[in-house]
Every structure is written in structure tokens, then in C-alpha cells.
Motif scaffolding. Structure first.
Motif, mmCIF file in Angstrom:
data_model
loop_
_atom_site.group_PDB
_atom_site.id
_atom_site.type_symbol
_atom_site.label_atom_id
_atom_site.label_comp_id
_atom_site.label_asym_id
_atom_site.label_seq_id
_atom_site.Cartn_x
_atom_site.Cartn_y
_atom_site.Cartn_z
ATOM 1 N N ASN A 280 0.835 -1.194 0.000
ATOM 2 C CA ASN A 280 0.000 0.000 0.000
ATOM 3 C C ASN A 280 0.876 1.252 0.000
ATOM 4 N N ALA A 281 0.735 2.079 -1.036
ATOM 5 C CA ALA A 281 1.596 3.257 -1.171
ATOM 6 C C ALA A 281 1.428 4.221 -0.010
ATOM 7 N N ASN A 282 0.207 4.372 0.508
ATOM 8 C CA ASN A 282 -0.015 5.302 1.617
ATOM 9 C C ASN A 282 0.652 4.836 2.899
ATOM 10 N N ALA A 283 0.839 3.519 3.035
ATOM 11 C CA ALA A 283 1.455 2.982 4.244
ATOM 12 C C ALA A 283 2.903 3.434 4.394
ATOM 13 N N LYS A 284 3.528 3.852 3.302
ATOM 14 C CA LYS A 284 4.902 4.352 3.380
ATOM 15 C C LYS A 284 4.988 5.602 4.245
ATOM 16 N N GLN A 285 3.847 6.261 4.474
ATOM 17 C CA GLN A 285 3.828 7.490 5.278
ATOM 18 C C GLN A 285 3.513 7.218 6.756
ATOM 19 N N ILE A 286 3.356 5.941 7.132
ATOM 20 C CA ILE A 286 3.042 5.605 8.524
ATOM 21 C C ILE A 286 4.312 5.647 9.368
ATOM 22 N N ASP A 287 4.249 6.363 10.467
ATOM 23 C CA ASP A 287 5.348 6.430 11.425
ATOM 24 C C ASP A 287 4.867 5.800 12.738
ATOM 25 N N PRO A 288 5.363 4.603 13.101
ATOM 26 C CA PRO A 288 4.883 3.935 14.318
ATOM 27 C C PRO A 288 5.012 4.792 15.566
ATOM 28 N N ALA A 289 6.028 5.664 15.615
ATOM 29 C CA ALA A 289 6.226 6.501 16.798
ATOM 30 C C ALA A 289 5.047 7.436 17.034
ATOM 31 N N MET A 290 4.316 7.770 15.981
ATOM 32 C CA MET A 290 3.170 8.673 16.117
ATOM 33 C C MET A 290 2.017 8.027 16.880
ATOM 34 N N SER A 291 2.036 6.705 17.005
ATOM 35 C CA SER A 291 0.943 6.015 17.692
ATOM 36 C C SER A 291 0.907 6.320 19.184
ATOM 37 N N THR A 292 1.992 6.808 19.735
ATOM 38 C CA THR A 292 1.998 7.190 21.156
ATOM 39 C C THR A 292 1.763 8.693 21.332
ATOM 40 N N GLN A 293 1.437 9.391 20.222
ATOM 41 C CA GLN A 293 1.232 10.844 20.277
ATOM 42 C C GLN A 293 -0.105 11.244 19.658
ATOM 43 N N LEU A 294 -1.094 10.363 19.768
ATOM 44 C CA LEU A 294 -2.380 10.612 19.141
ATOM 45 C C LEU A 294 -3.259 11.509 20.005
ATOM 46 N N ALA A 295 -4.327 11.994 19.404
ATOM 47 C CA ALA A 295 -5.166 12.992 20.063
ATOM 48 C C ALA A 295 -6.130 12.401 21.086
ATOM 49 N N ILE A 296 -6.323 11.071 21.068
ATOM 50 C CA ILE A 296 -7.127 10.395 22.090
ATOM 51 C C ILE A 296 -6.285 9.255 22.657
ATOM 52 N N PRO A 297 -6.598 8.775 23.854
ATOM 53 C CA PRO A 297 -5.768 7.729 24.476
ATOM 54 C C PRO A 297 -5.765 6.422 23.686
ATOM 55 N N LEU A 298 -4.646 5.714 23.789
ATOM 56 C CA LEU A 298 -4.533 4.393 23.186
ATOM 57 C C LEU A 298 -5.411 3.388 23.923
ATOM 58 N N HIS A 299 -5.976 2.473 23.177
ATOM 59 C CA HIS A 299 -6.666 1.331 23.771
ATOM 60 C C HIS A 299 -5.661 0.527 24.592
#
Length: 308
Positions: A280-299
Motif C-alpha cells: 500500500n503506497a499510503n502505508a509508506k507514510q506511517i510512522d509507528p512513533a506517532m501512535s503514542t502521540q495521538l489525540a485520544i488515548p490508546l486502547h
């Protein structure tokens, strides 16, 4: 390579037809065909079906998009979905499009950013958003993120949808109508490259609608969740790059979803991120580190994965 998913026609018919998933099959809410959410949901489903184990399976379903998806989780019509940071916050607070009350969702992971494609055929007299007055404009499906973005931007320009003739079309149909000359402009909130825009660019010279002086800064000041993004000219073969407004996306799930299942889904995706990026071409823009900096809490299940 991923295992084949269920046939596209069957998948596309699942949402809004009353169909339900089996007990062990999770439905991931995406958006209309022609954008980036459906292919992303399909690729995520492939990884989950391949690697999550314990009988966990997933199928992507077509929905109205990022605005509708939190509601579909709330109603139980999907078990997991894609939306953007701004809408996730509004949903948890029960404001904006979610005034019927707060929705109990949690973040699973950061995904690719979406940008507001504002496209005309090269040679159009439409240069800026203000020039849309009196024009025929494809604004994406009702309930989708594109319309939400337009309802945010237009008042900043002292405009509303009533100043134009809107067509509430899927991204594929909207850009097809643009190519055929049946609308004057097409909008789509999507990752890039967006399939609908690529298809239109295959036989037509396209151009980005620009923000007039100071208007992009005004929009970014009005909502800090949004950001300026430059789409290179070679993405759609435009004469010049496009400076557009965008927002980061996230995968969301009900707060009540079993933490073990969420952890296995998260691991299936991020332990095999290279496979996702290859598919998936869009997946190249995924940064795993951003998952701990989201606007709502992680599950809880996602937090176990990202914080280990």
C-alpha cells in the motif's frame, strides 16, 4: 504477498445493507471507493487474516468515511475503523458531528495522513476557493470527511455549500464527473496518491485549487489538528505542486473491545509494517512513533504493544 481477500463486490455491499459479520470476523470501516481508506483497510485486513491468529479475521467495508465511522462503531455496525485525529476528539467529546453524545472509542494506531484534494481540470477559471461560487462541485459522500473539511473551510471564506451546486458523490464518481466535464471541481479528503485522482489524471491534465493569500494560515490557526501539506507535482502530473490542508489519521476501536484482540491486531500490522508498505503506497507514510502521540488515548491492547 498477502492472502487474497474476499471478493470486492461482496465486501462493498456489507455496510448500510444490514449485513452482519460472523462472531469471529471483524468489520473495518473505511470510506468510499476511490480514496485511500478502503485500500488501507483492505491491506490491514490481509495482515490481520494472515498473522493475528486465534481465529481472528477482518473484512473491509465501504462506509461514508471518517465522519461516519465513529458512529458505526457506536452502533455496532463495524468493530474497528479509520478516522482522523480531529474527528476522534470530537467523537469522544460528543461535539461537532456527534452531538447525540460522546462515543466510547480508543486509538489503536496512527496511520497515514489525509489531505484535502482540491482539483480542477487544467485551464479551468477556478483558481481559489472563492472562485467556487456558482460552480458545480463534487464534495464527496454525505457523512464523509471531505464534507466536514469543506464545512470548516467555507465559513472561513464567508461561504457555504449554498454558494455552489454540490454533488454528493463517491471519490471515484466525483473525479470521473470532473474528467467528463459534468462538475467543475472535485474534492476528496484522502491520502495521496488517491486512486480516483490518479484515474482522472491518466487522461486529463489536472491542477490544484490554491488558497488565497493568508487563508491557509487562518485555517491552521482555527484548528491546530490540521497541517499544511505539499503534494509534489509528479504525484498527479500537475504543472506545479499543490499546497493543501491535511490531518493525520488513526485506527480506532470501541474502548470496550477485548484488549488481547486489540493487541493481536496491532501486532499483526506493525510486526509486518514492511509488508504493508510494499502493498500500500499510503502505508509508506506511517510512522509507528506517532501512535503514542495521538489525540485520544490508546486502547489498553494497543498500549501494551507500543509501550513494551
Amino acid at each position: 504477498m498477502f492472502k487474497a481477500t474476499k471478493q470486492l463486490a461482496a465486501v462493498a455491499a456489507l455496510v448500510l445493507t444490514g449485513a452482519t459479520a460472523t462472531a469471529d470476523e471483524l468489520r473495518i470501516g473505511t470510506a468510499s471507493l476511490g480514496g485511500a481508506f478502503y485500500p488501507m483497510g483492505q491491506s490491514i485486513s490481509n495482515l490481520v487474516n494472515e498473522y493475528a491468529g486465534d481465529g481472528i479475521s477482518m473484512v473491509p467495508v465501504v462506509t461514508g468515511g471518517s465522519v461516519q465511522n465513529p458512529r458505526l462503531i457506536d452502533s455496532g455496525e463495524v468493530e474497528i475503523a479509520i478516522t482522523n485525529n480531529n474527528l476522534a476528539v470530537l467523537a469522544t467529546k460528543g461535539v461537532g458531528p456527534y452531538k447525540t453524545g460522546p462515543i466510547e472509542i480508543a486509538a489503536v494506531a496512527a496511520l497515514h495522513p489525509s489531505v484535502l484534494h482540491m482539483i480542477v481540470l487544467d485551464g479551468s477559471d477556478i483558481q481559489t476557493i472563492e472562485d467556487l461560487k456558482g460552480k458545480r462541485v463534487a464534495v464527496g459522500p454525505a457523512g464523509g470527511g471531505t464534507l466536514g473539511f469543506m464545512n470548516f473551510l467555507l465559513p472561513l471564506h464567508d461561504m457555504s455549500l449554498e454558494d455552489m451546486t454540490p454533488s454528493f458523490l463517491s471519490y471515484s464518481d466525483g473525479f470521473s464527473q470532473l474528467a467528463d466535464g459534468n462538475v467543475d471541481a472535485a474534492f476528496a479528503l484522502s491520502g495521496y496518491p488517491a486512486g480516483a485522482a490518479m484515474q482522472a489524471a491518466a487522461g486529463n491534465k489536472l491542477r490544484f485549487i490554491s488558497f488565497s493569500n493568508g487563508m491557509l494560515d487562518k485555517a491552521l490557526e482555527a484548528n491546530s489538528a490540521f497541517q499544511a501539506v505539499e503534494i509534489p507535482a509528479d504525484v498527479y502530473g500537475t504543472e506545479a505542486p499543490g499546497t493543501v490542508i491535511g490531518v493525520n489519521n488513526m485506527l480506532i476501536a470501541p474502548s470496550s473491545m477485548d484488549a488481547d484482540i486489540v493487541e493481536k491486531i496491532t501486532a499483526a500490522i506493525f510486526d509486518h509494517l514492511d509488508e504493508l508498505k510494499a502493498e500500500n503506497a499510503n502505508a509508506k507514510q506511517i510512522d509507528p512513533a506517532m501512535s503514542t502521540q495521538l489525540a485520544i488515548p490508546l486502547h489498553e491492547g494497543a498500549a501494551r504493544y507500543f509501550n513494551k
